[in-house]
Enzyme design. Structure first.
Site, short mmCIF file in Angstrom:
data_model
loop_
_atom_site.label_atom_id
_atom_site.label_comp_id
_atom_site.label_asym_id
_atom_site.label_seq_id
_atom_site.Cartn_x
_atom_site.Cartn_y
_atom_site.Cartn_z
N MET A 165 -34.48 -28.27 13.67
CA MET A 165 -33.60 -27.36 12.92
C MET A 165 -32.16 -27.86 12.81
O MET A 165 -31.37 -27.31 12.04
CB MET A 165 -33.60 -25.97 13.56
CG MET A 165 -33.14 -25.89 15.01
SD MET A 165 -31.34 -25.75 15.28
CE MET A 165 -31.00 -24.15 14.58
N TYR A 166 -31.78 -28.93 13.53
CA TYR A 166 -30.42 -29.44 13.41
C TYR A 166 -30.22 -30.02 12.01
O TYR A 166 -30.97 -30.91 11.58
CB TYR A 166 -30.14 -30.54 14.44
CG TYR A 166 -30.16 -30.09 15.89
CD1 TYR A 166 -30.07 -28.74 16.25
CD2 TYR A 166 -30.26 -31.01 16.91
CE1 TYR A 166 -30.08 -28.34 17.58
CE2 TYR A 166 -30.26 -30.63 18.25
CZ TYR A 166 -30.18 -29.29 18.57
OH TYR A 166 -30.19 -28.90 19.89
N SER A 167 -29.24 -29.51 11.32
CA SER A 167 -28.98 -29.90 9.93
C SER A 167 -30.21 -29.75 9.06
O SER A 167 -30.39 -30.43 8.07
CB SER A 167 -28.45 -31.34 9.84
OG SER A 167 -27.16 -31.45 10.39
N LEU A 168 -31.09 -28.81 9.47
CA LEU A 168 -32.33 -28.51 8.75
C LEU A 168 -33.14 -29.79 8.46
O LEU A 168 -33.59 -30.03 7.34
CB LEU A 168 -32.02 -27.76 7.45
CG LEU A 168 -31.31 -26.41 7.64
CD1 LEU A 168 -31.06 -25.75 6.29
CD2 LEU A 168 -32.10 -25.49 8.55
N GLY A 169 -33.30 -30.57 9.51
CA GLY A 169 -34.12 -31.77 9.42
C GLY A 169 -33.35 -33.07 9.23
O GLY A 169 -33.87 -34.14 9.54
#
Length: 326
Positions: free
Chosen positions: A58-62
């Site tokens: 989920m960090y930076s949405l991938g």
């Protein structure tokens, strides 16, 4: 750099883990570094002896996984590094796009493998506890990933101790793969994990890899009582504002700053050194958006603290409500 076994496994990790939440795209959080600016940090971390890198889907949405994978492919030998990522948080509000169901885990791991550009993940972690999925379903799915060779070890993150011990018991009962690590919220300002979770992990041989060891920058001494600071993150990190900034937290910071001045080190280094002296801690996960932050964190591995110094740092602490499980 010093290295240690992750819990009672045979896998060696550097005493400092580089957290990759800070690298990805500034479109996600304005304090996140974009790929071009991220790569020098990853290269320098490897030069300093760091072999442990922790990201999450989920960090930076991938995008963080993509940036991490490309940089490590360019700068590192895959067999020499320990690559960790996490699953749980949703990418959208559509059904089955988050959580720890078998369906989501099986899809999420394939997506993470693709973004990371690798055919296996060294440490695959559940990012939070899923109250809507039976833990048996989650554990069996994770076990199947290990059996399939897509994951080497599994770990967990912030939850209650009763939930973690239930997971360990069920894994033993069914012959499933056990969690080998706990990524929990733990630092000089928030020490509630010492009551149950840290003791449980020590008893069970679980390695601690705490998140936010510097209280999201608070223990660097660059925050003010009115919830501001010099950095972009200090000004805009609403999550940190909800975790810290009590008057008692600043009292702890005062003790850190005093001892740091006496020893001729930075407050952030002292806070990391304290954590590295705590039983069961394998590798605090640090974030760095300025190169000196990374280099000073690595130097903290060599700072020694006496029992009296540790006691002085811990004396101002007051109990906190449970924070960081959601």
């Amino acid at each position: 750099m010093d290295y240690t076994n992750l819990g009672k496994t045979g896998m060696k990790v550097s005493r400092i883990c580089l957290g990759m939440m800070s690298y990805g795209t500034s479109k996600w959080r304005d304090w996140v570094l974009d790929e071009e600016d991220s790569r020098p940090f990853i290269q320098r971390a490897l030069e300093l002896g760091i072999n442990f890198f922790d990201t999450a889907n989920m960090y930076s949405l991938g995008v963080s996984e993509e940036v991490t994978g490309r940089a490590l492919k360019d700068f590192a030998n895959r067999d020499e590094i320990v690559l960790a990522t996490k699953v749980y948080f949703p990418f959208s509000d559509k059904p089955n796009m988050g959580g720890l169901s078998r369906k989501h885990i099986m899809q999420a791991v394939e997506d993470s493998l693709r973004r990371l550009g690798t055919d296996y993940i060294d440490l695959y972690q559940i990012h939070r506890w899923d109250y809507h999925t039976p833990i048996e379903e989650t554990l069996e799915a994770l076990h199947d990933l290990v059996r399939a060779g897509k994951v080497r070890y599994i770990g967990a993150s912030s939850m209650y101790a009763y939930q973690f011990v239930k997971s360990l018991y069920l894994a033993d009962l069914h012959g499933w793969t056990r969690f080998v690590s706990m990524q929990n919220h733990y630092n000089l300002i928030y020490r509630e994990e010492e009551r149950e979770m840290n003791k449980l992990c020590a008893e069970e041989g679980i390695g601690l890899i705490p998140w936010s060891p510097l209280a999201r920058g608070f223990l660097a001494g660059n925050r003010t009582r009115n919830k501001s600071g010099e950095t972009t993150r200090a000004k805009t990190d609403d999550f940190a504002h909800s975790l810290y900034y009590r008057e008692a937290d600043f009292t702890v910071l005062d003790a850190v700053e005093k001892l740091a001045a006496d020893k001729g080190v930075k407050p952030a280094q002292l806070a990391l050194a304290w954590m590295l002296h705590k039983p069961g801690v394998a590798a605090p996960i640090i974030g760095a958006t300025k190169m000196y932050q990374l280099e000073e964190a690595v130097a903290a591995v060599d700072i020694s603290l006496s029992e009296d110094e540790i006691a002085a740092l811990e004396a101002p602490y007051v109990p906190h409500p449970v924070l960081g499980h959601s």
